[in-house]
Scaffold this active site. Sequence first.
Site, PDB file in Angstrom:
ATOM      1  N   HIS A 217       0.861   6.240   1.806  1.00 27.03           N
ATOM      2  CA  HIS A 217       1.562   7.213   2.640  1.00 27.03           C
ATOM      3  C   HIS A 217       2.722   7.905   1.936  1.00 27.03           C
ATOM      4  CE1 HIS A 217      -1.232   6.659   5.699  1.00 27.03           C
ATOM      5  NE2 HIS A 217      -1.026   5.353   5.736  1.00 27.03           N
TER       6      HIS A 217
ATOM      7  N   ARG B  69      -7.433  12.574   0.795  1.00 32.71           N
ATOM      8  CA  ARG B  69      -6.365  13.091   1.655  1.00 32.71           C
ATOM      9  C   ARG B  69      -4.980  12.608   1.235  1.00 32.71           C
ATOM     10  NH1 ARG B  69      -7.470   9.966   7.322  1.00 32.71           N
ATOM     11  NH2 ARG B  69      -9.534  10.849   7.021  1.00 32.71           N
TER      12      ARG B  69
ATOM     13  N   GLU C 179      -8.707   0.042  -2.686  1.00 28.83           N
ATOM     14  CA  GLU C 179      -9.537   0.095  -1.467  1.00 28.83           C
ATOM     15  C   GLU C 179     -10.450   1.294  -1.594  1.00 28.83           C
ATOM     16  OE1 GLU C 179      -7.151   0.536   1.987  1.00 28.83           O
ATOM     17  OE2 GLU C 179      -6.063  -1.298   1.647  1.00 28.83           O
TER      18      GLU C 179
ATOM     19  N   ASN D 182       0.851  -1.186   0.000  1.00 26.19           N
ATOM     20  CA  ASN D 182       0.000   0.000   0.000  1.00 26.19           C
ATOM     21  C   ASN D 182       0.897   1.250   0.000  1.00 26.19           C
ATOM     22  OD1 ASN D 182      -1.437   2.244   1.075  1.00 26.19           O
ATOM     23  ND2 ASN D 182      -3.092   0.871   1.662  1.00 26.19           N
TER      24      ASN D 182
ATOM     25  N   HIS E 135      -5.762   3.353  -1.537  1.00 20.33           N
ATOM     26  CA  HIS E 135      -7.082   3.686  -0.998  1.00 20.33           C
ATOM     27  C   HIS E 135      -7.446   5.075  -1.505  1.00 20.33           C
ATOM     28  CE1 HIS E 135      -9.744   3.970   2.901  1.00 20.33           C
ATOM     29  NE2 HIS E 135     -10.412   4.264   1.801  1.00 20.33           N
TER      30      HIS E 135
ATOM     31  N   THR F   6      -8.190   3.482   8.593  1.00 18.46           N
ATOM     32  CA  THR F   6      -9.353   2.601   8.685  1.00 18.46           C
ATOM     33  C   THR F   6      -9.398   1.980  10.078  1.00 18.46           C
ATOM     34  OG1 THR F   6      -8.882   2.093   6.386  1.00 18.46           O
ATOM     35  CG2 THR F   6     -10.571   0.772   7.454  1.00 18.46           C
TER      36      THR F   6
ATOM     37  N   HIS G  43      -3.430  -4.617   7.924  1.00 19.16           N
ATOM     38  CA  HIS G  43      -3.548  -3.468   8.816  1.00 19.16           C
ATOM     39  C   HIS G  43      -2.647  -3.605  10.033  1.00 19.16           C
ATOM     40  CE1 HIS G  43      -5.056   0.207  10.487  1.00 19.16           C
ATOM     41  NE2 HIS G  43      -5.672   0.419   9.341  1.00 19.16           N
TER      42      HIS G  43
ATOM     43  N   ARG H 236      -9.684   7.773  -1.006  1.00 22.40           N
ATOM     44  CA  ARG H 236     -10.655   8.186   0.007  1.00 22.40           C
ATOM     45  C   ARG H 236     -11.554   9.278  -0.531  1.00 22.40           C
ATOM     46  NH1 ARG H 236      -8.835   6.412   5.509  1.00 22.40           N
ATOM     47  NH2 ARG H 236     -10.671   7.545   6.206  1.00 22.40           N
TER      48      ARG H 236
ATOM     49  N   GLU I 219     -10.696  -9.715   3.564  1.00 23.01           N
ATOM     50  CA  GLU I 219      -9.419  -9.346   4.164  1.00 23.01           C
ATOM     51  C   GLU I 219      -9.675  -9.201   5.655  1.00 23.01           C
ATOM     52  OE1 GLU I 219      -7.148  -6.187   2.346  1.00 23.01           O
ATOM     53  OE2 GLU I 219      -6.129  -5.755   4.226  1.00 23.01           O
TER      54      GLU I 219
HETATM   55  N1  PXP Z   1      -5.701  -3.307   4.364  1.00 25.38           N
HETATM   56  C1  PXP Z   1      -6.696  -2.399   4.421  1.00 25.38           C
HETATM   57  C2  PXP Z   1      -8.066  -2.825   4.061  1.00 25.38           C
HETATM   58  C3  PXP Z   1      -6.442  -1.068   4.805  1.00 25.38           C
HETATM   59  O1  PXP Z   1      -7.450  -0.175   4.874  1.00 25.38           O
HETATM   60  C4  PXP Z   1      -5.109  -0.693   5.095  1.00 25.38           C
HETATM   61  C5  PXP Z   1      -4.802   0.730   5.445  1.00 25.38           C
HETATM   62  O2  PXP Z   1      -5.079   1.563   4.367  1.00 25.38           O
HETATM   63  C6  PXP Z   1      -4.106  -1.673   4.993  1.00 25.38           C
HETATM   64  C7  PXP Z   1      -4.429  -2.972   4.651  1.00 25.38           C
HETATM   65  C8  PXP Z   1      -2.675  -1.343   5.269  1.00 25.38           C
HETATM   66  O3  PXP Z   1      -2.533  -1.020   6.617  1.00 25.38           O
HETATM   67  P1  PXP Z   1      -1.144  -0.459   7.159  1.00 25.38           P
HETATM   68  O4  PXP Z   1      -0.905   0.838   6.456  1.00 25.38           O
HETATM   69  O5  PXP Z   1      -1.376  -0.313   8.625  1.00 25.38           O
HETATM   70  O6  PXP Z   1      -0.097  -1.475   6.811  1.00 25.38           O
END
Ligand code: PXP
Length: 243
Positions: free
Chosen positions: A12, A51, A72, A9, A45, A103, A193, A47, A153
């Site tokens: 960030h 953001r 996402e 992901n 993601h 999330t 997550h 959003r 998930e």
């Molecule tokens: N899976 C989902 C469904 C999420 O919403 C997120 C955060 O955007 C992640 C995985 C990744 O989480 P993390 O950034 O804490 O590794």
Amino acid sequence: MKEFTLGINVDHVATLRQARGTTYPDPVTAALQAELGGADQITIHLREDRRHIQDRDLRIMRATVQTRLNLEMAATKEMTKIAFECKPDMVTLVPEKREELTTEGGLDVALNRELYKEQIRFLQDGDIKVSLFIDPDLDQIRAAHKAGADAVELHTGSFCDARSPAVYEKELQRLLDAAKTCAKIGLATYGGHGLNLQNVAPVASILEITEFNIGHSIVGHAVFVGMKDAVAEMKRAIAAARN
Ligand code: PXP
């Protein structure tokens, strides 16, 4: 070693860019570097408040990601339309609140089964696989299955946040039970997550979980070692736990 998919992901990287409204660092470049490091999938993601990831990022990544693109998003009309037009390989439906930092919990599929069923069917008709982000809860798993999801998930956040051995064991057992239930009913099982190099091994050793989506800790580690090495290190850590 039991096969797995590592989804990276890159939200960030976009967070850092948006902090100054610059054109750098570009999450598209991060996705390419993640693929060079061994990512099997890129997760973003989009959003409602935009953001971090922007529509432009989705568009360019759809055209440049060479592995798979997992979008996402919240189950809203606006997002479903965007997904239908952009055609990511998979959509992961997540709950979304404007005021949250990230999330916070899984979807309540059991309460809103008809809504999700309709959204899932619409996306699947567009040749998009649909995964539902849920807590490791048996009622939610059954509801996701009945709603026609391709996968779930499992939210690993409560396990990752455990601060006492008792909570740690309880949350790990919940993930294990949930993954076994998914396998029994034939629902593909993913996890994500809060995972990082320190906590990933026990989750990765649940062989029923075949895909991991990891973002924040990898982007954080990439600041020091680079994206390619941060991804490669995570891939090795997960593989080692599945031997
Ligand atoms: N899976 C989902 C469904 C999420 O919403 C997120 C955060 O955007 C992640 C995985 C990744 O989480 P993390 O950034 O804490 O590794």
